[in-house]
Design a protein around this motif. Structure first.
Motif, PDB file in Angstrom:
ATOM      1  N   ASP A 116      13.844   0.677  21.856  1.00 57.16           N
ATOM      2  CA  ASP A 116      13.792  -0.148  20.746  1.00 57.16           C
ATOM      3  C   ASP A 116      13.049   0.464  19.749  1.00 57.16           C
ATOM      4  O   ASP A 116      12.362   1.454  19.919  1.00 57.16           O
ATOM      5  CB  ASP A 116      13.290  -1.676  21.096  1.00 57.16           C
ATOM      6  CG  ASP A 116      13.584  -2.824  20.041  1.00 57.16           C
ATOM      7  OD1 ASP A 116      14.131  -2.506  19.123  1.00 57.16           O
ATOM      8  OD2 ASP A 116      12.986  -3.690  20.292  1.00 57.16           O
ATOM      9  N   ASP A 117      13.155  -0.254  18.234  1.00 57.67           N
ATOM     10  CA  ASP A 117      12.494   0.377  17.139  1.00 57.67           C
ATOM     11  C   ASP A 117      10.876   0.399  17.336  1.00 57.67           C
ATOM     12  O   ASP A 117      10.098   1.076  17.107  1.00 57.67           O
ATOM     13  CB  ASP A 117      13.318   0.075  15.883  1.00 57.67           C
ATOM     14  CG  ASP A 117      13.324  -1.146  15.812  1.00 57.67           C
ATOM     15  OD1 ASP A 117      12.601  -2.193  16.772  1.00 57.67           O
ATOM     16  OD2 ASP A 117      13.627  -1.744  14.507  1.00 57.67           O
ATOM     17  N   ILE A 118      10.554  -1.246  17.570  1.00 56.25           N
ATOM     18  CA  ILE A 118       9.252  -1.375  17.440  1.00 56.25           C
ATOM     19  C   ILE A 118       9.009  -2.342  18.598  1.00 56.25           C
ATOM     20  O   ILE A 118       9.606  -3.412  18.707  1.00 56.25           O
ATOM     21  CB  ILE A 118       8.869  -1.894  16.001  1.00 56.25           C
ATOM     22  CG1 ILE A 118       7.470  -2.251  15.738  1.00 56.25           C
ATOM     23  CG2 ILE A 118       9.859  -3.357  15.764  1.00 56.25           C
ATOM     24  CD1 ILE A 118       6.934  -2.452  14.475  1.00 56.25           C
ATOM     25  N   LEU A 119       7.784  -2.330  19.311  1.00 51.25           N
ATOM     26  CA  LEU A 119       7.232  -3.300  20.075  1.00 51.25           C
ATOM     27  C   LEU A 119       6.230  -4.073  19.287  1.00 51.25           C
ATOM     28  O   LEU A 119       4.946  -3.404  19.052  1.00 51.25           O
ATOM     29  CB  LEU A 119       6.653  -2.487  21.241  1.00 51.25           C
ATOM     30  CG  LEU A 119       5.644  -3.467  22.419  1.00 51.25           C
ATOM     31  CD1 LEU A 119       6.404  -4.820  22.805  1.00 51.25           C
ATOM     32  CD2 LEU A 119       5.308  -2.465  23.395  1.00 51.25           C
ATOM     33  N   ASP A 120       6.340  -5.194  18.771  1.00 53.69           N
ATOM     34  CA  ASP A 120       5.472  -6.327  17.984  1.00 53.69           C
ATOM     35  C   ASP A 120       4.879  -7.032  18.984  1.00 53.69           C
ATOM     36  O   ASP A 120       4.151  -7.075  19.414  1.00 53.69           O
ATOM     37  CB  ASP A 120       6.451  -6.648  16.945  1.00 53.69           C
ATOM     38  CG  ASP A 120       5.739  -7.512  15.825  1.00 53.69           C
ATOM     39  OD1 ASP A 120       4.592  -7.615  15.869  1.00 53.69           O
ATOM     40  OD2 ASP A 120       6.263  -7.606  14.782  1.00 53.69           O
ATOM     41  N   THR A 121       5.590  -8.511  18.837  1.00 47.97           N
ATOM     42  CA  THR A 121       4.991  -9.497  19.804  1.00 47.97           C
ATOM     43  C   THR A 121       5.272  -9.176  20.987  1.00 47.97           C
ATOM     44  O   THR A 121       4.473  -9.725  21.998  1.00 47.97           O
ATOM     45  CB  THR A 121       5.784 -10.900  19.382  1.00 47.97           C
ATOM     46  OG1 THR A 121       7.265 -10.627  19.711  1.00 47.97           O
ATOM     47  CG2 THR A 121       5.575 -11.174  17.950  1.00 47.97           C
ATOM     48  N   GLY A 122       6.101  -8.361  21.599  1.00 49.35           N
ATOM     49  CA  GLY A 122       6.494  -8.140  22.906  1.00 49.35           C
ATOM     50  C   GLY A 122       7.712  -9.164  23.608  1.00 49.35           C
ATOM     51  O   GLY A 122       8.033  -8.981  24.424  1.00 49.35           O
ATOM     52  N   LYS A 123       7.973 -10.192  22.744  1.00 49.64           N
ATOM     53  CA  LYS A 123       8.959 -11.133  23.378  1.00 49.64           C
ATOM     54  C   LYS A 123      10.438 -10.321  23.526  1.00 49.64           C
ATOM     55  O   LYS A 123      10.858 -10.847  24.370  1.00 49.64           O
ATOM     56  CB  LYS A 123       8.878 -12.370  22.201  1.00 49.64           C
ATOM     57  CG  LYS A 123       7.578 -13.280  22.505  1.00 49.64           C
ATOM     58  CD  LYS A 123       7.713 -14.124  21.324  1.00 49.64           C
ATOM     59  CE  LYS A 123       6.364 -15.228  21.241  1.00 49.64           C
ATOM     60  NZ  LYS A 123       6.754 -16.428  20.347  1.00 49.64           N
ATOM     61  N   THR A 124      10.782 -10.011  22.311  1.00 50.39           N
ATOM     62  CA  THR A 124      12.261  -9.336  22.612  1.00 50.39           C
ATOM     63  C   THR A 124      12.234  -8.297  24.035  1.00 50.39           C
ATOM     64  O   THR A 124      12.953  -8.497  24.675  1.00 50.39           O
ATOM     65  CB  THR A 124      12.609  -8.656  21.561  1.00 50.39           C
ATOM     66  OG1 THR A 124      12.594  -9.562  20.423  1.00 50.39           O
ATOM     67  CG2 THR A 124      14.221  -7.822  21.507  1.00 50.39           C
ATOM     68  N   LEU A 125      11.092  -7.377  23.951  1.00 49.83           N
ATOM     69  CA  LEU A 125      11.611  -6.259  25.045  1.00 49.83           C
ATOM     70  C   LEU A 125      10.987  -7.040  26.361  1.00 49.83           C
ATOM     71  O   LEU A 125      11.729  -6.702  27.326  1.00 49.83           O
ATOM     72  CB  LEU A 125      10.429  -5.399  24.638  1.00 49.83           C
ATOM     73  CG  LEU A 125      11.022  -4.129  24.042  1.00 49.83           C
ATOM     74  CD1 LEU A 125       9.921  -3.229  23.538  1.00 49.83           C
ATOM     75  CD2 LEU A 125      12.207  -3.409  24.508  1.00 49.83           C
ATOM     76  N   ALA A 126      10.136  -7.980  26.470  1.00 50.05           N
ATOM     77  CA  ALA A 126      10.139  -8.584  27.826  1.00 50.05           C
ATOM     78  C   ALA A 126      11.229  -9.391  28.390  1.00 50.05           C
ATOM     79  O   ALA A 126      11.617  -9.402  29.282  1.00 50.05           O
ATOM     80  CB  ALA A 126       8.889  -9.682  27.692  1.00 50.05           C
ATOM     81  N   ALA A 127      11.798 -10.050  27.117  1.00 53.25           N
ATOM     82  CA  ALA A 127      13.123 -10.888  27.715  1.00 53.25           C
ATOM     83  C   ALA A 127      14.257  -9.869  28.173  1.00 53.25           C
ATOM     84  O   ALA A 127      14.798 -10.380  29.089  1.00 53.25           O
ATOM     85  CB  ALA A 127      13.324 -11.765  26.446  1.00 53.25           C
ATOM     86  N   VAL A 128      14.619  -8.887  27.353  1.00 55.89           N
ATOM     87  CA  VAL A 128      15.618  -8.093  27.581  1.00 55.89           C
ATOM     88  C   VAL A 128      15.220  -7.417  28.914  1.00 55.89           C
ATOM     89  O   VAL A 128      16.148  -7.024  29.803  1.00 55.89           O
ATOM     90  CB  VAL A 128      15.869  -7.131  26.234  1.00 55.89           C
ATOM     91  CG1 VAL A 128      16.876  -5.931  26.925  1.00 55.89           C
ATOM     92  CG2 VAL A 128      16.297  -7.791  25.245  1.00 55.89           C
ATOM     93  N   ALA A 129      14.251  -6.514  29.044  1.00 56.24           N
ATOM     94  CA  ALA A 129      13.730  -5.945  30.188  1.00 56.24           C
ATOM     95  C   ALA A 129      13.990  -6.961  31.556  1.00 56.24           C
ATOM     96  O   ALA A 129      14.405  -6.495  32.494  1.00 56.24           O
ATOM     97  CB  ALA A 129      12.304  -5.503  30.203  1.00 56.24           C
TER      98      ALA A 129
END
Length: 189
Positions: A106-119
């Motif tokens: 991903d481009d940016i780890l911000d709140t973490g919500k998107t990466l946590a959900a997708v992972a």
């Protein structure tokens, strides 16, 4: 701001956080790390688009492991400058991850919500392993306990664009990572 060649939107930047040369060097370093960690392993790379498109393309050029590529589209910004609500998976990947080593980019780890959900979704689909690689890590905005396995740059809590990152689908083609002047997004969020 250093003198950069590129689109006229460069003048919309308040300042440059990461130069094109620094990006190139760091991606080469990430590629070496990934080559060592995935030597002789089959790898599936899943890019979260549109933001990670440019980063993923440059990162893949550094990798020597046999790999397959898929993309998914997820969003948590919804045309603003701050992540709002829960991330939406807009378009899922096509490849079956079951039994594969997966690198989520991903481009940016911000709140973490998107990466946590997708992972989590990828793990639930039976991936052998799931690691994450982000170009930028903005720790000050973390809302969930999530850390990337591979990080290009840690950045301060500023609104950044360029090298794939956007505001309302603009600025992705800038060759650097820069802080957008507020006048270009104020009143539009």
């Amino acid at each position: 701001m250093p003198s950069l060649k590129g689109p006229p939107e460069l003048k919309h930047l308040d300042h440059v956080l990461v130069t094109p040369l620094a990006i190139k060097r760091r991606i080469a370093g990430l590629g070496e790390q990934l080559n060592a960690d995935y030597a002789k392993k089959d790898l599936m790379v899943i890019a979260i688009v549109n933001g990670a498109l440019i980063f993923t393309a440059d990162l893949l050029r550094q990798m020597r492991s046999p790999l397959r590529l898929d993309c998914l589209r997820a969003s948590s910004y919804h045309d603003g400058t701050k992540a709002v609500g829960e991330p939406r998976i807009v378009d899922s990947m096509k490849l079956d991850v079951r039994g594969h080593n997966v690198l989520l980019v991903d481009d940016i780890l911000d709140t973490g919500k998107t990466l946590a959900a997708v992972a989590g979704m990828i793990k639930d689909k039976g991936a052998l392993s799931v690691k994450t690689c982000v170009l930028l890590d903005k720790k000050a905005r973390r809302a969930v306990p999530f850390e990337a396995d591979y990080v290009g740059f840690e950045i301060p809590n500023e609104f950044v664009v360029g090298y794939g990152l956007d505001f309302n689908e603009r600025y992705r083609n800038l060759p650097c990572i820069g802080v957008l002047k507020p006048k270009y997004y104020a009143g539009l969020v």
